[in-house]
Design an enzyme around this catalytic site. Structure first.
Site, PDB file in Angstrom:
ATOM      1  N   ASN A   1       8.956 -35.003 -54.493  1.00 54.85           N
ATOM      2  CA  ASN A   1       8.570 -35.459 -53.159  1.00 54.85           C
ATOM      3  C   ASN A   1       9.572 -36.531 -52.770  1.00 54.85           C
ATOM      4  O   ASN A   1       9.676 -37.546 -53.450  1.00 54.85           O
ATOM      5  CB  ASN A   1       7.138 -36.033 -53.228  1.00 54.85           C
ATOM      6  CG  ASN A   1       6.737 -36.764 -51.964  1.00 54.85           C
ATOM      7  OD1 ASN A   1       7.302 -36.526 -50.902  1.00 54.85           O
ATOM      8  ND2 ASN A   1       5.774 -37.649 -52.071  1.00 54.85           N
TER       9      ASN A   1
ATOM     10  N   GLU B   1      -0.086 -33.429 -30.686  1.00 59.24           N
ATOM     11  CA  GLU B   1      -0.046 -32.961 -32.067  1.00 59.24           C
ATOM     12  C   GLU B   1      -1.167 -31.982 -32.392  1.00 59.24           C
ATOM     13  O   GLU B   1      -0.989 -31.114 -33.240  1.00 59.24           O
ATOM     14  CB  GLU B   1      -0.006 -34.125 -33.065  1.00 59.24           C
ATOM     15  CG  GLU B   1      -1.211 -35.040 -33.049  1.00 59.24           C
ATOM     16  CD  GLU B   1      -1.071 -36.221 -33.997  1.00 59.24           C
ATOM     17  OE1 GLU B   1      -0.282 -36.172 -34.936  1.00 59.24           O
ATOM     18  OE2 GLU B   1      -1.782 -37.217 -33.788  1.00 59.24           O
TER      19      GLU B   1
ATOM     20  N   HIS C   1       7.524 -44.816 -11.017  1.00 57.90           N
ATOM     21  CA  HIS C   1       8.971 -44.907 -11.222  1.00 57.90           C
ATOM     22  C   HIS C   1       9.546 -43.653 -11.861  1.00 57.90           C
ATOM     23  O   HIS C   1      10.583 -43.712 -12.517  1.00 57.90           O
ATOM     24  CB  HIS C   1       9.293 -46.146 -12.065  1.00 57.90           C
ATOM     25  CG  HIS C   1       8.831 -47.408 -11.415  1.00 57.90           C
ATOM     26  ND1 HIS C   1       9.542 -48.041 -10.422  1.00 57.90           N
ATOM     27  CD2 HIS C   1       7.675 -48.109 -11.568  1.00 57.90           C
ATOM     28  CE1 HIS C   1       8.863 -49.108 -10.013  1.00 57.90           C
ATOM     29  NE2 HIS C   1       7.725 -49.164 -10.695  1.00 57.90           N
TER      30      HIS C   1
ATOM     31  N   TRP D   1       6.359 -30.119 -47.761  1.00 60.58           N
ATOM     32  CA  TRP D   1       6.739 -30.338 -46.367  1.00 60.58           C
ATOM     33  C   TRP D   1       8.251 -30.293 -46.382  1.00 60.58           C
ATOM     34  O   TRP D   1       8.909 -31.147 -46.971  1.00 60.58           O
ATOM     35  CB  TRP D   1       6.229 -31.690 -45.880  1.00 60.58           C
ATOM     36  CG  TRP D   1       6.461 -31.901 -44.419  1.00 60.58           C
ATOM     37  CD1 TRP D   1       5.662 -31.482 -43.394  1.00 60.58           C
ATOM     38  CD2 TRP D   1       7.572 -32.586 -43.813  1.00 60.58           C
ATOM     39  NE1 TRP D   1       6.205 -31.855 -42.184  1.00 60.58           N
ATOM     40  CE2 TRP D   1       7.378 -32.530 -42.410  1.00 60.58           C
ATOM     41  CE3 TRP D   1       8.710 -33.218 -44.295  1.00 60.58           C
ATOM     42  CZ2 TRP D   1       8.275 -33.088 -41.497  1.00 60.58           C
ATOM     43  CZ3 TRP D   1       9.607 -33.782 -43.397  1.00 60.58           C
ATOM     44  CH2 TRP D   1       9.374 -33.713 -42.012  1.00 60.58           C
TER      45      TRP D   1
ATOM     46  N   CYS E   1       4.860 -33.738 -48.867  1.00 57.93           N
ATOM     47  CA  CYS E   1       4.764 -33.090 -50.162  1.00 57.93           C
ATOM     48  C   CYS E   1       3.664 -33.744 -51.014  1.00 57.93           C
ATOM     49  O   CYS E   1       3.561 -34.962 -51.075  1.00 57.93           O
ATOM     50  CB  CYS E   1       6.057 -33.122 -50.969  1.00 57.93           C
ATOM     51  SG  CYS E   1       7.426 -32.328 -50.127  1.00 57.93           S
TER      52      CYS E   1
HETATM   53  C1  F6R Z   1      -0.641 -39.449 -35.598  1.00 60.34           C
HETATM   54  C2  F6R Z   1      -0.364 -39.940 -36.935  1.00 60.34           C
HETATM   55  C3  F6R Z   1       0.974 -40.497 -37.215  1.00 60.34           C
HETATM   56  C4  F6R Z   1       0.866 -41.717 -38.147  1.00 60.34           C
HETATM   57  C5  F6R Z   1       2.268 -42.190 -38.562  1.00 60.34           C
HETATM   58  C6  F6R Z   1       2.215 -43.449 -39.381  1.00 60.34           C
HETATM   59  O1  F6R Z   1      -1.938 -38.973 -35.478  1.00 60.34           O
HETATM   60  O2  F6R Z   1      -1.192 -39.868 -37.798  1.00 60.34           O
HETATM   61  O3  F6R Z   1       1.650 -40.821 -36.059  1.00 60.34           O
HETATM   62  O4  F6R Z   1       0.177 -42.722 -37.477  1.00 60.34           O
HETATM   63  O5  F6R Z   1       2.899 -41.187 -39.287  1.00 60.34           O
HETATM   64  O6  F6R Z   1       1.526 -43.242 -40.567  1.00 60.34           O
HETATM   65  P1  F6R Z   1       0.927 -44.441 -41.400  1.00 60.34           P
HETATM   66  O7  F6R Z   1      -0.103 -45.091 -40.580  1.00 60.34           O
HETATM   67  O8  F6R Z   1       0.362 -43.797 -42.629  1.00 60.34           O
HETATM   68  O9  F6R Z   1       2.066 -45.372 -41.713  1.00 60.34           O
END
Ligand code: F6R
Length: 611
Positions: A99, A491, A507, A73, A2
């Site tokens: 948010n 993703e 495995h 979101w 959000c």
């Molecule tokens: C994948 C991605 C997420 C972030 C995760 C952690 O491309 O961007 O997996 O790495 O949500 O976010 P931060 O680094 O902001 O804590």
């Protein structure tokens, strides 16, 4: 999770809020809405992105000098018009955006329903707003006081912005666990989940802390704690310009951010690494150097891509500094009563600095006496402020939802830290130290060279874009890169992908291998090279399709693999910063070929501020 925007001042609020929402859309894009104060309260909201709201409001009265906006979101309630923010109170006088998650909303809702309240949405936000209004009416108090009372009774996380028909010109904001920045202009104020909505208007910002309430008027900003005591706002100068948050001629932010890596890694090293002088200057490490030298253990907490950076760091720190390292998913660490001893150092890695699980994990470890070291990209973010010391990655704003340049920045910082600690601790020879400093210094140039061959990856992407599944394999320093390659592909292209240590493949995952399964090997020259060559042969013997990321000069793997991509030679410790680049490009090009909105892939949000 959000995005929140607010404006109060002499400008027309609508264009400021809409532009701000577009910049925060990376945080969520399930629905969009705005509330404006002009001769009464006007609320416009719509399922979908900001552009859909813009179409919806054509011809409507948008004149206003005070407004709030939200890009969602979804947590509580599916994405639809009804559940879109802003929500209005029973009286129709208050509008609120939120948010976060109010965890005890079910009980609060029950109580309000018993009192005769009806709800038009499935959200926790509408419950909180009416809870506030109910307190205001029953306690016969002002809105500010009602918010304070309400917030003391809710559990969960929030950043809320409220406007009140009876008090035009005022926005009341509060936060706990979700970010809030207030931009201070001349006779005007801007509010945002980050500073991007206010960049062209002011460089002076206040980062609001947890349990603080802001009463924001055009020419006045009052900060208070929940005990109604005034707090002096701490104004910081923003070090970010508009170009950093614009696409700059690229088709997507993700592509721009991938191509920015030579300069972002350079920025990360600049002023810290001096290979010729043999020095690394990192004040955060220097201030805690005794703790690092005597640390019995380092625990790294992070999520997603940042967790993968932590896994690389585990290899690097154990090798160079001889300190045992554990790498934890923040979401697991925070709930499992972990053993944290005095003298343990917790390294929190986060691009946004706002990830809820990482934030709470370090709060808990801090309570147990651990030293917290933050490796964060977003300057002034919650994790950065909660840490005892730290180092910024200096990658600039990362807007594409998939993390790319922040990851290589994290690797660069962690490698520098490991080298510095190893040197201070005496666990590295002078010769190796010096060699690695020059190796690190050369990384931006090598990344540049890889990017020049992006078309070769595009061709590989075209060939395999129809795959239903993919396997990513790597060993040693490249094992986390296999995990990262699989995550990026999932993703950005929605192809199911798994990352595994190459030897572990036997495995179980080997059962998946058929003539149609692409298997991506991250197999740059390192001490495991012969082993991974055997693993490639095992896949080829079962007719799998092998795509290999290999080092220049490798004359073995090209004879085995179906497709190869060469990266410049580097010490194995540095290899992840190179081998990840073609995997970022691969996921980008497959995503584009499949028509995915790569900057905003479905169901995701950039900053995960709910647990
Ligand atoms: C994948 C991605 C997420 C972030 C995760 C952690 O491309 O961007 O997996 O790495 O949500 O976010 P931060 O680094 O902001 O804590």
């Amino acid at each position: 999770m959000c995005g929140i925007v607010g404006y109060t001042g002499p400008r027309e609020a609508y264009p400021v809020v809409i532009k701000g929402l577009k910049r925060l859309e990376y945080r969520g894009y399930d629905s969009t809405g705005i509330a404006l104060l002009n001769d009464g309260l006007k609320v416009y909201k719509k399922k979908g992105r900001v552009a859909e709201l813009e179409e919806f409001v054509v011809g409507k009265n948008l004149h206003s000098h005070t407004g709030i906006g939200h890009t969602r979101w979804a947590t509580h309630g599916e994405p639809n018009d009804r559940n879109a923010h802003p929500h209005t109170s029973k009286s129709g006088k208050l509008a609120m955006i939120h948010n976060g998650i109010i965890e005890n909303y079910v009980q609060l809702k029950k109580d309000l329903v018993n009192k005769g309240y009806h709800f038009t949405s499935d959200t926790d936000t509408e419950v909180l707003l009416n809870f506030i209004e109910d307190i205001k009416e029953n306690n016969n108090c002002g809105l500010e006081e009602a918010i304070r009372i309400a917030l003391k009774r809710v559990t969960g996380a929030y950043c809320i912005l409220l406007i009140n028909e009876d008090d035009p010109g005022t926005i009341i904001a509060a936060r706990k666990g979700s970010p809030l920045v207030i931009g201070v202009g001349k006779g005007e104020h801007f509010l945002g989940s980050d500073a991007s909505p206010m960049l062209e208007y002011t460089k002076e910002v206040v980062y609001v802390n947890d349990y603080e309430l802001a009463i924001v008027k055009p020419d006045e900003l009052i900060l208070k704690n929940l005990g109604n005591e005034k707090i002096t706002p701490f104004v910081t100068k923003l070090d970010m310009d508009l170009a950093a948050i614009e696409m700059g001629g690229y088709d997507h932010f993700m592509l721009k951010e991938i191509f920015e890596q030579p300069s972002t890694i350079h920025d990360c090293l600049r002023g810290r690494l001096d290979a010729s002088a043999g020095t690394i200057t990192m004040s955060g490490v220097e201030n805690n150097i005794e703790a690092f030298k005597t640390a019995q253990r380092i625990i790294i907490v992070a999520c997603g891509t940042s967790w993968h950076a932590g896994l690389v760091a585990e290899y690097v720190i154990e090798e160079l500094c001889r300190i045992p390292v554990e790498v934890e998913y923040a979401s697991e660490f925070r709930y499992r009563n972990p053993i944290v001893n005095k003298g343990d150092i917790i390294i929190a890695i986060s691009q946004s600095g706002e990830t809820a699980d990482t934030l709470v994990a370090i709060e808990k470890a801090k309570e147990q006496g651990a030293i917290i070291f933050g490796i964060v990209n977003a300057v002034g973010s919650s994790i950065a402020r909660l840490s005892h010391g730290g180092a910024y990655t200096h990658a600039g704003p990362e807007i594409g939802v998939a993390s790319t340049k922040a990851f290589t920045g994290q690797l660069a910082v962690l490698t520098m830290m490991a080298l510095k600690i190893a040197k201070e601790k005496g666990t590295i020879s002078n010769e190796r130290y010096s060699k690695l400093l020059f190796e690190l210094d050369a990384i931006p140039e090598k990344v540049e060279a890889i990017l020049k061959s992006a078309d070769a990856i595009k061709a590989i992407a075209e060939k395999y874009k129809g795959a239903a599944d993919a396997l990513f394999l790597g060993r040693g320093y490249n094992f986390p890169i296999a995990l990262e390659g699989a995550l990026k592909l999932k993703e950005i292209s929605y192809i199911h992908a798994e990352g595994y240590p190459a030897a572990e493949m036997k495995h179980g995952p080997i059962a998946l291998v058929t003539e149609t399964l692409p298997v991506v090997f991250v197999a740059t020259k390192d001490s495991y090279h012969e082993k991974i060559v055997s693993n490639i042969q095992e896949i080829k013997a079962r007719r799998g399709k092998v795509i290999a990321i290999i080092s220049e000069g490798d004359d073995v793997i090209p004879g085995l693999a179906d497709d190869v991509f060469f990266v410049p030679l580097a010490d194995e410790i540095m290899a992840p910063m190179l081998s990840v680049i073609p995997l970022q490009l691969l996921s980008y090009y497959v995503g584009i070929a499949k028509g995915v909105d790569v900057d905003k892939p479905r169901n995701l949000a950039k900053s995960v501020t709910v647990e």
